[in-house]
Design a protein around this motif. Structure first.
Motif, PDB file in Angstrom:
ATOM      1  N   UNK A 133       0.855  -1.165   0.000  1.00  0.00           N
ATOM      2  CA  UNK A 133       0.000   0.000   0.000  1.00  0.00           C
ATOM      3  C   UNK A 133       0.908   1.237   0.000  1.00  0.00           C
ATOM      4  N   UNK A 134       0.587   2.181  -0.853  1.00  0.00           N
ATOM      5  CA  UNK A 134       1.359   3.408  -0.954  1.00  0.00           C
ATOM      6  C   UNK A 134       0.575   4.581  -0.392  1.00  0.00           C
ATOM      7  N   UNK A 135       1.288   5.445   0.322  1.00  0.00           N
ATOM      8  CA  UNK A 135       0.775   6.744   0.720  1.00  0.00           C
ATOM      9  C   UNK A 135       1.752   7.750   0.106  1.00  0.00           C
ATOM     10  N   UNK A 136       1.515   9.037   0.224  1.00  0.00           N
ATOM     11  CA  UNK A 136       2.433   9.982  -0.419  1.00  0.00           C
ATOM     12  C   UNK A 136       3.908   9.793  -0.047  1.00  0.00           C
ATOM     13  N   UNK A 137       4.200   9.471   1.222  1.00  0.00           N
ATOM     14  CA  UNK A 137       5.601   9.345   1.640  1.00  0.00           C
ATOM     15  C   UNK A 137       6.012   7.952   2.095  1.00  0.00           C
ATOM     16  N   UNK A 138       5.056   7.021   2.128  1.00  0.00           N
ATOM     17  CA  UNK A 138       5.320   5.727   2.753  1.00  0.00           C
ATOM     18  C   UNK A 138       4.915   4.556   1.866  1.00  0.00           C
ATOM     19  N   UNK A 139       5.581   3.445   2.106  1.00  0.00           N
ATOM     20  CA  UNK A 139       5.202   2.155   1.547  1.00  0.00           C
ATOM     21  C   UNK A 139       4.893   1.248   2.727  1.00  0.00           C
ATOM     22  N   UNK A 140       3.678   0.746   2.806  1.00  0.00           N
ATOM     23  CA  UNK A 140       3.297  -0.228   3.821  1.00  0.00           C
ATOM     24  C   UNK A 140       3.357  -1.582   3.139  1.00  0.00           C
ATOM     25  N   UNK A 141       4.224  -2.460   3.648  1.00  0.00           N
ATOM     26  CA  UNK A 141       4.503  -3.710   2.955  1.00  0.00           C
ATOM     27  C   UNK A 141       4.667  -4.856   3.942  1.00  0.00           C
ATOM     28  N   UNK A 142       4.722  -6.052   3.399  1.00  0.00           N
ATOM     29  CA  UNK A 142       4.978  -7.234   4.214  1.00  0.00           C
ATOM     30  C   UNK A 142       6.424  -7.197   4.713  1.00  0.00           C
ATOM     31  N   UNK A 143       6.643  -7.843   5.826  1.00  0.00           N
ATOM     32  CA  UNK A 143       7.979  -7.948   6.400  1.00  0.00           C
ATOM     33  C   UNK A 143       8.806  -8.965   5.624  1.00  0.00           C
ATOM     34  N   UNK A 189       0.234  -7.342   9.855  1.00  0.00           N
ATOM     35  CA  UNK A 189       1.205  -6.394  10.400  1.00  0.00           C
ATOM     36  C   UNK A 189       2.111  -5.970   9.249  1.00  0.00           C
ATOM     37  N   UNK A 190       2.118  -4.681   8.950  1.00  0.00           N
ATOM     38  CA  UNK A 190       2.898  -4.179   7.831  1.00  0.00           C
ATOM     39  C   UNK A 190       4.104  -3.378   8.318  1.00  0.00           C
ATOM     40  N   UNK A 191       5.228  -3.578   7.639  1.00  0.00           N
ATOM     41  CA  UNK A 191       6.388  -2.721   7.833  1.00  0.00           C
ATOM     42  C   UNK A 191       6.070  -1.383   7.176  1.00  0.00           C
TER      43      UNK A 191
END
Length: 168
Positions: free
Chosen positions: A1-11, A62-64
């Motif tokens: 998942x992308x936000x403007x400044x972040x990537x939420x991803x699997x560990x 749980x996303x990094x």
């Protein structure tokens, strides 16, 4: 998942060394059940996160949280069913951020992204009322304190905040 400044991803396995600044920091973990985690507990946490523990249904886990500009892992965000603590239709939001990322709006950005991705799921967060930074973040995102929750081993109740999709 992308936000403007972040990537939420699997560990991934390479993330294990990055957890010390999050799970091993006493200030970051001040409001957790057991305080900062030792190296063995961090390794178990990381293994559980990589294996998908707690992902009974899509959109849970749980996303990094990786800062897109630097590639640094700065925290985690989770969304899990917790039938022992919550109602059957509620999922619990959790998050922790390394101190170096505090005060930059990154927690707000990550949590907002997870809430929006949760769809119609009832998202709640259980927070110690003394954790003023987390309380402020939840309120900023439209969180409404619903009830006290007395957790086993605690000497005071935490507060449960309901977060609705599409709020500020």
């Amino acid at each position: 998942m992308l936000t403007p400044r972040l990537l939420l991803r699997r560990w991934v396995p390479e993330d294990a060394a990055r957890l010390r600044a999050i799970l091993g920091d006493a200030e970051v973990m001040a409001f957790s059940d057991h305080g900062p985690l030792d190296m063995a507990s961090q390794a178990k946490w990381h293994t559980d996160a990589m294996s998908g523990a707690g992902e009974e249904s899509p959109g849970r886990g749980v996303w990094a949280i990786e800062e897109r500009a630097s590639g640094a892992v700065i925290g985690y965000v989770s969304l899990k069913a917790a039938p022992e603590r919550l109602g059957p239709d509620e999922c619990e939001l959790g998050f922790r951020f390394a101190r170096r990322s505090w005060g930059r709006g990154l927690a707000t950005e990550a949590v907002r992204g997870v809430i929006e991705a949760a769809g119609d799921t009832e998202v709640v967060a259980i927070v110690d009322p003394g954790n003023t930074a987390s309380v402020a973040l939840l309120k900023k995102l439209g969180g409404i304190m619903q009830r006290d929750v007395m957790l086993e081993g605690y000497d005071h109740p935490d507060h449960l905040y309901a977060l609705r999709r599409g709020l500020p």
